[in-house]
Design an enzyme around this catalytic site. Structure first.
Site, PDB file in Angstrom:
ATOM      1  N   SER A   1      -9.696   1.951   2.727  1.00  0.00           N
ATOM      2  CA  SER A   1      -8.796   2.644   1.844  1.00  0.00           C
ATOM      3  C   SER A   1      -7.774   1.735   1.161  1.00  0.00           C
ATOM      4  O   SER A   1      -7.178   2.139   0.152  1.00  0.00           O
ATOM      5  CB  SER A   1      -8.051   3.724   2.640  1.00  0.00           C
ATOM      6  OG  SER A   1      -7.229   3.128   3.624  1.00  0.00           O
TER       7      SER A   1
ATOM      8  N   SER B   1     -10.011  -0.233   7.138  1.00  0.00           N
ATOM      9  CA  SER B   1      -9.426  -0.139   5.799  1.00  0.00           C
ATOM     10  C   SER B   1      -8.662  -1.369   5.315  1.00  0.00           C
ATOM     11  O   SER B   1      -8.207  -1.395   4.174  1.00  0.00           O
ATOM     12  CB  SER B   1      -8.496   1.083   5.714  1.00  0.00           C
ATOM     13  OG  SER B   1      -9.248   2.258   5.591  1.00  0.00           O
TER      14      SER B   1
ATOM     15  N   LYS C   1       0.849  -1.198   0.000  1.00  0.00           N
ATOM     16  CA  LYS C   1       0.000   0.000   0.000  1.00  0.00           C
ATOM     17  C   LYS C   1       0.884   1.247   0.000  1.00  0.00           C
ATOM     18  O   LYS C   1       1.895   1.310   0.696  1.00  0.00           O
ATOM     19  CB  LYS C   1      -0.912  -0.011   1.232  1.00  0.00           C
ATOM     20  CG  LYS C   1      -1.961   1.099   1.240  1.00  0.00           C
ATOM     21  CD  LYS C   1      -2.882   0.955   2.470  1.00  0.00           C
ATOM     22  CE  LYS C   1      -3.962   2.031   2.493  1.00  0.00           C
ATOM     23  NZ  LYS C   1      -4.833   1.927   3.689  1.00  0.00           N
TER      24      LYS C   1
END
Lengths: 499, 498
Positions: B155, B179, B80
């Protein structure tokens, strides 16, 4: 401003000051508050930085245990309570030399609270109450380029050095100090001096005001002498020497008195002190308080110093300056005013070291407060900055005691020492300053003096021994002051009265 | 799609260690897969082709010298973009960090690389991890491989999209309010949010410091556990990192795979159901609870009366912290700088930069947080939210007195269509209803696929007490095994091919 400045003496007949001091101390830890970077002073800009103290995305602080310990020791030395649990807080505001645009500080949970320190001034003790002692990180340093003054106004651009960013900073805040009247400026100075001495004794900082490792903000307000309500205070920053602490309070009292006399009101604001002029100029207005949006720093765990650890630190505090002063005063047998004079002159360490090097206390005191103080004054130096060591002063005193030099010669020898000619012994030898008490060597000079003044010699022979003084003077002149006057007098009397 | 890209991480590592396939071949297969499908999925913001091959070669060389390799050596991973990587862009999905190349590695990055895991690149995300759909990314949304017109969650939606599209067997996500778990649920993956402090936050671009946690995303529970053990454990660079051994999550995952939960006490959280929950989701959840009973667990209903306040509390605490954390993006030292024409002053350049560099949702939260922290409002908002947080922790503590784990749906709905909620922040926030309590309490929680609703995956959330992450893995592995047994294949096998 149309106000007319009143003289200080006039001010204090009508107004009572309240002062308060916020002192920032850069701790002398090897590494910064929240990272491992060096704290050493004077490095090339931005060479003592890392992701943490540059506030790079993702970087996290880790508290420096040594800085926490130093802060607790400061708190203990200032008779504070030490929190059993407290937190760091974020103080949020935007400024380009603050890498994260928040400062990690402490807010409503400081590490140390409610202490006091006594300062003495002309035999009177003033107890200064300490509100809080807390730990925070320093900011970087902005350099404004292109203007005439080096200030942001008029600059074309600014450079930022982050070497200082993250250096541990202890803030020591007093409670308001009222009731000191005309002495307020001196009390302020005495407090900062005492604080500096305590911090130096603790070994937690090099406390150098000129390098910014000890920085002082002075709060001042005035109210009329019969008022029970305190006036509006201002905060004077950039006060960078002990002398300036006193000057800043004094000049702000005079300024505020003039404002009040003119029927205006004092504006709550930050003022900047100017070392050269001794005056201050208005800075940021604090009428609309900045909202720092404090909240507990979520990147750090709470501090919970164990009670046993605090007691262990308390038990290992060094002898503090006030205790030491009492001990030395007793051992040197000095009156309170004598001791205060000595402490205020900054001569304590020097005299103690001189005594330790073998000089009697009285001699050490006499040299440092007398001749050396005068010379330091003339040279515009602090006593400790004179190029003479306590051991040299002790040696000088020893030469006088042994009768090898008289006071006048000793002063000449001191001049030689200060001029870098060596130790007192070396100067005396090199300059040939030693008292001549060898009767053989003096005999010729005595005979010549008698021969040169037959009328005086006759008076002495006739029993007027007081007249011998003129002959002694002649011999002293002839020997350029190096003769031992007592021995010369004995020789003259022996020659003129024993036949 | 080659066989190498459909294998799970544990199996790939075994093949690589045995020399039956090289790490370079594995990396190339995944890079090829990315080249083939990422135009459609848009999981990646940056692909590190050369770095990945170099890392793979290093693993092959170490194997050739007879060195013993770690349990995930040579396995590809999607990182990420919120996790800082030295020498590789790390934008956190924001314009304001466009072009910034970090000079250091996050602890998670370091541990992944030290384990011989091959980092393929950086994945898309909602800007600064604020969002539930990746639609708040400054670089455009990612797409759910189950239905490219739907969100992959957020996210960490880039990582969930990458792993569910077989572009990588492993992904790193971060979870502040859900997330990791919500993207895992809506893409049919396993995603675990560790106990707060279980994985170092050093080098995660901070959103909400008291909530952020990094964790694994994968196609199997065992893979997640293997990755968890790589990234977990104490880090002196993060003072909120817990100084305790990593829970034995791999052993727990293997134990759970035996599909026996005899004696385990499971609580169903009453408050995490009802209005706002799709019936299909609730049906699959009920099926899962029945499955747990069949596995030998005893089920009770548990009430957590303060969970209903989790969402308002979260939307005070997280924005408050982010308003401070994001203050550093000021154009002075790195990232975007707008309007610096030599005439404008510093404050104006800062304002113009932040105006241009932050997206609408980030601005919304900065303003919310700034307001909540301001003097006079602090007690009513931030202070009150912290009290709610304590009450939620007490609800958990009460639940764990009678239960070993608590369960709920991971999300109230299946993946919703792209664009469906972009103009309705409250609807978007509701995607995290079930995941917020564990975030606020700092307790571990996992999402494991438990079935399909309208052809889209549904996740089961398993929540455990702090430091008992192993319980999450054990239950999740049992569910995974039972579901595969029931359906004859893993959930993800039902996904259409791209």
């Amino acid at each position: 401003m149309s106000a007319v400045l009143s003289a200080y003496d006039d001010v204090i007949t009508r107004y009572a000051p309240v002062i308060g001091l916020e002192t920032h101390v850069e701790l002398g830890t090897v590494s910064k508050m929240f990272c491992g970077c060096s704290t050493s002073f004077g490095g090339e800009p931005n060479t003592q930085v890392c992701p943490v103290c540059l506030g790079l995305p993702g970087a996290l602080p880790v508290a420096n245990a040594g800085a926490i310990e130093a802060t607790i020791r400061i708190g203990l030395a200032l008779n504070c309570s030490i929190a059993s649990w407290c937190r760091f807080a974020r103080k949020n505001y935007f400024y380009p030399d603050m890498p994260k645009n928040f400062q990690i500080s402490q807010y409503d949970e400081p590490l140390c609270t409610d202490g006091w320190v006594d300062v003495r001034l002309a035999g009177v003790v003033h107890r200064i109450e300490i509100e809080r002692v807390h730990l925070e990180e320093d900011t970087g340093k902005s350099l404004h380029v292109g203007g005439a003054t080096g200030r942001i106004h008029g600059a074309t651009h600014s450079l930022v050095d982050f070497n200082r960013a993250g250096i541990p900073l202890v803030e020591i805040v007093t409670k308001p100090v009222a009731g000191t009247g005309a002495q307020a400026p001196e009390v302020a100075r005495a407090y900062v001096t005492e604080l500096r001495d305590i911090l130096r004794t603790l070994g937690v900082s090099d406390v150098r005001m000129e390098q910014g490792s000890l920085r002082c903000d002075v709060n001042t307000s005035l109210s009329t002498v019969d008022s029970e309500v305190w006036g509006t205070r201002t905060e004077t920053k950039n006060v960078n020497s002990l002398r300036s602490v006193e000057r800043a309070v004094r000049s702000e009292m005079i300024r505020q008195a003039a404002v009040l006399d003119a029927g205006e009101r004092v504006i709550q604001e930050t003022r900047h002190f100017h070392e050269n002029s001794g005056e201050s100029t208005a800075g940021r207005s604090k009428e609309e308080a900045t909202d720092y949006r404090y909240f507990p720093e979520p990147d750090l765990v709470p501090l919970a110093p164990a009670a046993e650890w605090i007691e262990q630190l308390r038990g290992t505090l060094p002898e503090l300056p006030s205790t030491r002063r009492q001990r030395l005063q007793a051992s040197w047998n000095l009156s309170d005013p004598e001791m205060d004079a000595l402490a205020n002159a900054g001569a304590l360490d020097l005299i103690e070291a001189t005594v330790a090097a073998g000089a009697p206390a009285e001699d050490a005191r006499k040299w440092w407060l007398g001749d050396l103080s005068r010379r330091a004054n003339e040279a515009g130096l602090e006593l400790g900055e004179l190029p003479v060591t306590p051991a040299q002063v002790a040696q000088l005193a020893g030469l006088v005691t042994a009768g090898r030099v008289n006071d006048k010669l000793a002063r000449q020898a001191l001049s030689g020492v200060l001029a870098g000619e060596g130790s007192p012994e070396e100067v005396v030898a090199a300059r040939g300053l030693e008292v001549v008490s060898d009767t053989g060597a003096l005999g010729t000079a005595v005979d010549e003096a008698i021969a040169a003044a037959p009328d005086i010699a006759a008076k002495v022979r006739g029993g007027k021994t007081a007249a011998a003084g003129a002959l002694v003077g002649a011999v002293m002149t002839a020997t350029r002051g190096q003769a031992d006057a007592r021995v010369v007098r004995e020789l003259i009397l022996a020659r003129l009265t024993q036949n | 799609m080659t066989e190498l890209t459909t294998m799970d991480a544990a199996a790939l590592a075994v093949e690589i260690a045995a020399g039956r396939v090289s790490a370079v071949e594995v990396a190339l297969a995944h890079l090829d897969r990315i080249a083939a499908v990422d135009d459609k999925v848009h999981a990646f913001l940056h692909i590190d082709h050369d770095g990945a091959l170099a890392a793979a070669r290093a693993v092959d060389e170490r194997r050739a010298t007879g060195e013993e390799l770690g349990p995930l050596a040579g396995v590809p991973l999607a990182m990420k973009d919120v996790v800082v990587t030295r020498g590789l862009p790390s934008t956190s999905g924001s314009q304001i960090l466009r072009g910034w190349i970090p000079p250091y590695d996050a602890t998670v990055t370091r541990r992944v690389l030290d384990a011989g895991i091959v980092m393929l690149g950086k994945t898309n995300m909602d800007e600064f991890a604020m969002g539930s759909s990746t639609e708040n990314s400054a670089y455009g949304p990612s797409h759910n491989p189950w239905d490219l017109d739907r969100i992959p969650g957020g996210s960490s939606g880039g990582s969930s999209a990458a792993v569910s599209a077989y572009e990588a067997p492993l992904g790193i996500g971060t979870d502040t309010g859900g997330s990791i778990r919500q993207p895992a649920a809506v893409t049919g993956l396993v995603g675990h949010k560790p106990t707060y402090g279980g994985v170092s936050r050093y080098g995660l671009i901070a959103f909400s410091s008291s909530l952020d946690q990094a964790g694994p995303l994968s196609r199997t529970v065992l893979d997640a556990a293997l990755l968890h053990e790589v990234i977990g454990g104490h880090d002196p660079a993060d003072s909120t990192s817990i100084d305790a051994p990593v829970p034995a999550v791999v052993a727990a995952a293997r134990d759970g795979a035996r599909a026996d939960l005899s004696g385990l006490r499971i609580g169903v959280v009453q408050e995490l159901s009802g209005d706002g929950y799709e019936s299909g989701v609730l049906d699959r959840f009920s099926d899962a609870v029945r499955l747990l009973t069949e596995l030998g667990a005893t089920i009770t209903e548990v009430s957590c009366p303060h969970f209903g306040y989790a969402l308002p509390a979260y939307y005070l605490i997280a924005p408050s912290e982010c308003s401070s954390n994001l203050a550093r993006f000021d154009a002075v030292r790195y990232g975007l700088r707008v309007g610096d024409d030599g005439v404008r002053g510093l404050e104006e350049v800062m304002s113009l930069t932040r105006e241009a560099g932050f997206g609408a949702e980030v601005k919304r939260r900065i303003i919310l947080g700034t307001y909540a922290l301001s003097s006079g409002y602090y007690d009513a908002y931030y202070g009150q939210a912290q009290k709610v947080r304590t009450l939620i922790s007490r609800d958990f503590a009460a639940g764990f007195k009678t239960c070993d784990v608590l369960v709920s749906p991971t999300t109230p709905t299946v993946a919703f269509p792209l664009g469906a909620r972009v103009d309705d922040p409250m609807a978007m926030y509701a995607a995290d209803l079930c995941t917020l309590p564990a975030s606020l309490a700092g307790t571990p929680a996992i999402s494991v696929p438990c079935g399909l609703s309208e052809g889209l995956p549904v996740g089961l959330q398993v929540m455990a007490p702090a430091l008992a992450d192993d319980r999450c893995y054990r239950v999740a592995a049992a569910v995974e095994a039972a579901v595969a047994g029931r359906d004859g294949q893993p959930i993800l096998a039902a996904a259409p091919s791209l």
